[in-house]
Design a protein around this motif. Structure first.
Motif, PDB file in Angstrom:
ATOM      1  N   VAL A 186       7.548  -1.450  -0.125  1.00 25.30           N
ATOM      2  CA  VAL A 186       6.575  -1.242   0.945  1.00 25.30           C
ATOM      3  C   VAL A 186       6.158   0.225   0.946  1.00 25.30           C
ATOM      4  CG1 VAL A 186       6.121  -1.376   3.425  1.00 25.30           C
ATOM      5  CG2 VAL A 186       7.653  -3.051   2.340  1.00 25.30           C
ATOM      6  N   LEU A 187       4.846   0.448   1.059  1.00 26.74           N
ATOM      7  CA  LEU A 187       4.323   1.803   1.154  1.00 26.74           C
ATOM      8  C   LEU A 187       3.628   1.946   2.501  1.00 26.74           C
ATOM      9  CD1 LEU A 187       3.852   4.537  -0.239  1.00 26.74           C
ATOM     10  CD2 LEU A 187       1.661   3.644  -1.067  1.00 26.74           C
ATOM     11  N   CYS A 188       4.139   2.859   3.330  1.00 25.12           N
ATOM     12  CA  CYS A 188       3.562   3.121   4.649  1.00 25.12           C
ATOM     13  C   CYS A 188       2.589   4.294   4.518  1.00 25.12           C
ATOM     14  CB  CYS A 188       4.643   3.456   5.661  1.00 25.12           C
ATOM     15  SG  CYS A 188       5.847   2.141   5.937  1.00 25.12           S
ATOM     16  N   VAL A 189       1.339   4.072   4.883  1.00 19.92           N
ATOM     17  CA  VAL A 189       0.344   5.144   4.815  1.00 19.92           C
ATOM     18  C   VAL A 189      -0.115   5.478   6.234  1.00 19.92           C
ATOM     19  CG1 VAL A 189      -0.380   4.482   2.504  1.00 19.92           C
ATOM     20  CG2 VAL A 189      -1.633   3.581   4.467  1.00 19.92           C
ATOM     21  N   GLY A 190      -0.340   6.754   6.483  1.00 18.68           N
ATOM     22  CA  GLY A 190      -0.764   7.199   7.804  1.00 18.68           C
ATOM     23  C   GLY A 190      -0.624   8.706   7.906  1.00 18.68           C
ATOM     24  N   TRP A 199       3.205  -3.973  -4.343  1.00 18.80           N
ATOM     25  CA  TRP A 199       3.723  -3.188  -3.218  1.00 18.80           C
ATOM     26  C   TRP A 199       2.868  -3.453  -1.980  1.00 18.80           C
ATOM     27  CZ3 TRP A 199       7.459   0.893  -2.723  1.00 18.80           C
ATOM     28  CH2 TRP A 199       8.258   1.065  -3.863  1.00 18.80           C
ATOM     29  N   LEU A 200       3.501  -3.922  -0.915  1.00 15.88           N
ATOM     30  CA  LEU A 200       2.801  -4.126   0.343  1.00 15.88           C
ATOM     31  C   LEU A 200       2.448  -2.778   0.960  1.00 15.88           C
ATOM     32  CD1 LEU A 200       1.914  -5.965   2.737  1.00 15.88           C
ATOM     33  CD2 LEU A 200       4.239  -5.678   3.649  1.00 15.88           C
ATOM     34  N   VAL A 201       1.216  -2.653   1.441  1.00 14.11           N
ATOM     35  CA  VAL A 201       0.780  -1.438   2.127  1.00 14.11           C
ATOM     36  C   VAL A 201       0.729  -1.701   3.628  1.00 14.11           C
ATOM     37  CG1 VAL A 201      -1.133   0.173   2.481  1.00 14.11           C
ATOM     38  CG2 VAL A 201      -0.545  -0.572   0.168  1.00 14.11           C
ATOM     39  N   ILE A 202       1.398  -0.848   4.384  1.00 10.49           N
ATOM     40  CA  ILE A 202       1.298  -0.889   5.842  1.00 10.49           C
ATOM     41  C   ILE A 202       0.574   0.380   6.270  1.00 10.49           C
ATOM     42  CG2 ILE A 202       2.542  -0.903   8.034  1.00 10.49           C
ATOM     43  CD1 ILE A 202       4.693  -2.559   6.729  1.00 10.49           C
ATOM     44  N   ALA A 203      -0.645   0.207   6.738  1.00  9.06           N
ATOM     45  CA  ALA A 203      -1.510   1.338   7.085  1.00  9.06           C
ATOM     46  C   ALA A 203      -1.583   1.476   8.601  1.00  9.06           C
ATOM     47  CB  ALA A 203      -2.901   1.125   6.514  1.00  9.06           C
ATOM     48  N   ARG A 240      -9.374  -2.560  -3.109  1.00 13.61           N
ATOM     49  CA  ARG A 240     -10.162  -2.570  -4.344  1.00 13.61           C
ATOM     50  C   ARG A 240      -9.330  -2.983  -5.544  1.00 13.61           C
ATOM     51  NH1 ARG A 240     -12.103   2.068  -3.509  1.00 13.61           N
ATOM     52  NH2 ARG A 240     -10.705   3.319  -4.820  1.00 13.61           N
ATOM     53  N   GLU A 241      -8.030  -2.645  -5.513  1.00 12.53           N
ATOM     54  CA  GLU A 241      -7.155  -2.940  -6.643  1.00 12.53           C
ATOM     55  C   GLU A 241      -6.309  -4.194  -6.425  1.00 12.53           C
ATOM     56  OE1 GLU A 241      -5.045   0.452  -8.098  1.00 12.53           O
ATOM     57  OE2 GLU A 241      -6.820   1.748  -8.015  1.00 12.53           O
ATOM     58  N   GLY A 242      -6.709  -5.009  -5.439  1.00 14.52           N
ATOM     59  CA  GLY A 242      -6.069  -6.313  -5.266  1.00 14.52           C
ATOM     60  C   GLY A 242      -4.806  -6.314  -4.429  1.00 14.52           C
ATOM     61  N   GLY A 243      -4.590  -5.281  -3.659  1.00 13.02           N
ATOM     62  CA  GLY A 243      -3.383  -5.197  -2.850  1.00 13.02           C
ATOM     63  C   GLY A 243      -3.505  -5.918  -1.515  1.00 13.02           C
ATOM     64  N   SER A 244      -2.365  -6.078  -0.862  1.00 13.81           N
ATOM     65  CA  SER A 244      -2.300  -6.661   0.481  1.00 13.81           C
ATOM     66  C   SER A 244      -1.962  -5.555   1.469  1.00 13.81           C
ATOM     67  CB  SER A 244      -1.231  -7.757   0.547  1.00 13.81           C
ATOM     68  OG  SER A 244      -1.545  -8.824  -0.323  1.00 13.81           O
ATOM     69  N   LYS A 294     -10.530  -7.269   8.342  1.00  8.56           N
ATOM     70  CA  LYS A 294     -11.116  -8.560   8.709  1.00  8.56           C
ATOM     71  C   LYS A 294     -11.882  -9.170   7.543  1.00  8.56           C
ATOM     72  CE  LYS A 294     -11.568  -8.254  13.731  1.00  8.56           C
ATOM     73  NZ  LYS A 294     -12.523  -8.160  14.878  1.00  8.56           N
ATOM     74  N   GLU A 295     -12.331  -8.318   6.632  1.00  5.45           N
ATOM     75  CA  GLU A 295     -13.094  -8.781   5.485  1.00  5.45           C
ATOM     76  C   GLU A 295     -12.208  -9.158   4.306  1.00  5.45           C
ATOM     77  OE1 GLU A 295     -15.591  -5.466   4.677  1.00  5.45           O
ATOM     78  OE2 GLU A 295     -16.642  -5.547   6.603  1.00  5.45           O
ATOM     79  N   SER A 296     -10.896  -8.957   4.422  1.00  9.35           N
ATOM     80  CA  SER A 296      -9.976  -9.208   3.317  1.00  9.35           C
ATOM     81  C   SER A 296      -9.115 -10.437   3.594  1.00  9.35           C
ATOM     82  CB  SER A 296      -9.069  -7.987   3.111  1.00  9.35           C
ATOM     83  OG  SER A 296      -8.045  -8.258   2.180  1.00  9.35           O
ATOM     84  N   GLU A 297      -9.061 -11.368   2.630  1.00  9.16           N
ATOM     85  CA  GLU A 297      -8.274 -12.587   2.797  1.00  9.16           C
ATOM     86  C   GLU A 297      -6.767 -12.327   2.747  1.00  9.16           C
ATOM     87  OE1 GLU A 297      -9.448 -15.474  -0.051  1.00  9.16           O
ATOM     88  OE2 GLU A 297     -11.491 -15.678   0.722  1.00  9.16           O
ATOM     89  N   ASN A 298      -6.374 -11.303   2.022  1.00 10.01           N
ATOM     90  CA  ASN A 298      -4.946 -11.041   1.817  1.00 10.01           C
ATOM     91  C   ASN A 298      -4.382  -9.980   2.736  1.00 10.01           C
ATOM     92  OD1 ASN A 298      -4.888 -12.889  -0.358  1.00 10.01           O
ATOM     93  ND2 ASN A 298      -5.694 -11.308  -1.732  1.00 10.01           N
ATOM     94  N   SER A 299      -5.087  -9.679   3.808  1.00 11.71           N
ATOM     95  CA  SER A 299      -4.661  -8.599   4.693  1.00 11.71           C
ATOM     96  C   SER A 299      -4.704  -9.043   6.148  1.00 11.71           C
ATOM     97  CB  SER A 299      -5.551  -7.363   4.487  1.00 11.71           C
ATOM     98  OG  SER A 299      -5.460  -6.910   3.154  1.00 11.71           O
ATOM     99  N   VAL A 300      -4.003  -8.290   6.979  1.00  8.86           N
ATOM    100  CA  VAL A 300      -3.881  -8.618   8.395  1.00  8.86           C
ATOM    101  C   VAL A 300      -4.062  -7.340   9.213  1.00  8.86           C
ATOM    102  CG1 VAL A 300      -2.309  -9.462  10.197  1.00  8.86           C
ATOM    103  CG2 VAL A 300      -2.266 -10.508   7.929  1.00  8.86           C
TER     104      VAL A 300
END
Length: 343
Positions: A46-50, A89-93, A112-116, A131-137
């Motif tokens: 998991v990669l936390c960005v902020g 790697w899951l990204v938590i932004a 852009r690179e296919g991540g969630s 909201k525009e991404s199927e693999n994201s929440v």
């Protein structure tokens, strides 16, 4: 009206003290949320960005996970993503406003690179992107306050998310209720309208440069305290971790240079035994103008982190109003954003 009631009324124009009083309410509310996120066992990490106050929780999660998780958890506080990152790697932004430039850059690259991506914000561009991404929440939090005062909402939501996804062992509801109750009780006297602990602590460090020294397990807390002193109190502060600082910064502390410094020592039951021995030796040998020792309270690492985070917030607020500073004011940050928006 008491002295500090008058000072808060005079200088705390955006009610930073009020937001701080609601810290445990915010945490409790976040802990009670049920997220519609499917548990995933295939992540490599998991990669936390902020950034800033929104990014602080990622440093806490990295430390907690290093002791309890089965996956690596790293944090990133820059544009884009590290070269080693991949879609596994899951990204938590996390961006309280949802518009933090660096965080948006990271999210755009991940998508852009296919991540969630799991995004946490009060709205903004981050919500629109996900909201525009199927693999994201996207997970919303209440808006209307300064990011650094929303730590209860943000970190509470991050912790709940990790528990819901099975990334960290989840406490029971009863354990959470008992923890919140203990925190409310143990931290109450740090409110300057209730007790004198924050006032007494602030006096120890109000007249010198501030150096914060913490065991590595509490390095994230020390770093956040340093940043809160910058933003709330308009003061320079720095932090260092034991054992690393024993290989460099220990030198000026044990020479005449240390005499101009106010030493803040952060201690915890969860520091390594050899680290404890190092800190014990250091505090006996160091030179300083004054010393303040802050000890974590609680029956878990998370609880001690939360306790220390809350009481250090009170110290920064008391310091601010004591020197006539509005703890909510931060002219330079929006001014820089305005400048960047023009180029």
């Amino acid at each position: 009206m008491s002295e500090y009631e008058e000072l808060l009324d005079k200088f705390d124009k955006s009610d930073m003290a009020g937001w701080t009083r609601r810290f445990f309410d915010d945490l409790e509310s976040a802990f009670q949320r049920d997220f519609d996120v499917i548990e995933e066992n295939d992540w490599h990490g998991v990669l936390c960005v902020g950034m800033g106050g929104s990014g602080a929780g990622g440093t806490y999660l990295s430390t907690i996970s290093s002791k309890a998780a089965g996956l690596p958890v790293h944090y990133w506080r820059d544009y884009g993503l590290p070269s080693w990152w991949g879609p596994e790697w899951l990204v938590i932004a996390t961006s309280y406003s949802g518009n933090t430039e660096e965080t948006i850059s990271s999210v755009e690259m991940a998508l852009r690179e296919g991540g969630s991506v799991v995004g946490i914000s009060s709205g903004g561009r981050l919500e629109d992107l996900l909201k525009e991404s199927e693999n994201s929440v996207h997970i919303g939090v209440p808006g209307g306050q300064m990011p650094r005062s929303a730590f209860g909402h943000l970190f509470g939501t991050q912790l709940s998310l990790f528990w819901c996804m099975g990334l960290l062992p989840a406490p029971s509801n009863q354990e959470l209720e008992e923890m919140i109750a203990r925190l409310r009780s143990s931290a109450e006297e740090w409110d300057p309208l209730v007790g004198t602990k924050a006032v007494d602590a602030a006096r120890h460090i109000s007249k010198s440069e501030i150096g914060i020294v913490a065991p590595s397990i509490m390095g994230c807390v020390a770093s956040r305290f340093s940043c809160q002193l910058n933003e709330n109190s308009n003061l320079f502060a720095r932090c260092s971790e034991v054992p690393e600082m024993n290989h460099n910064e220990i030198i000026p502390w044990t020479e005449d240079s240390g005499k101009s410094q106010a030493l803040v020592l952060i201690r915890s039951d969860y520091e390594e035994a050899r680290t404890s021995a190092r800190i014990d030796w250091f505090q006996n040998e160091a030179n300083f103008s004054d010393r303040l020792v802050l000890k974590g309270e609680g029956v878990s690492l998370v609880e001690q982190m939360l306790y220390l985070s809350h009481i250090t917030d009170w110290i920064t607020i008391v310091l601010a109003v004591s020197i006539g500073v509005d703890p909510s004011e931060m002219t330079a940050i929006p001014a820089l954003k305005d400048h960047l928006g023009k180029i």
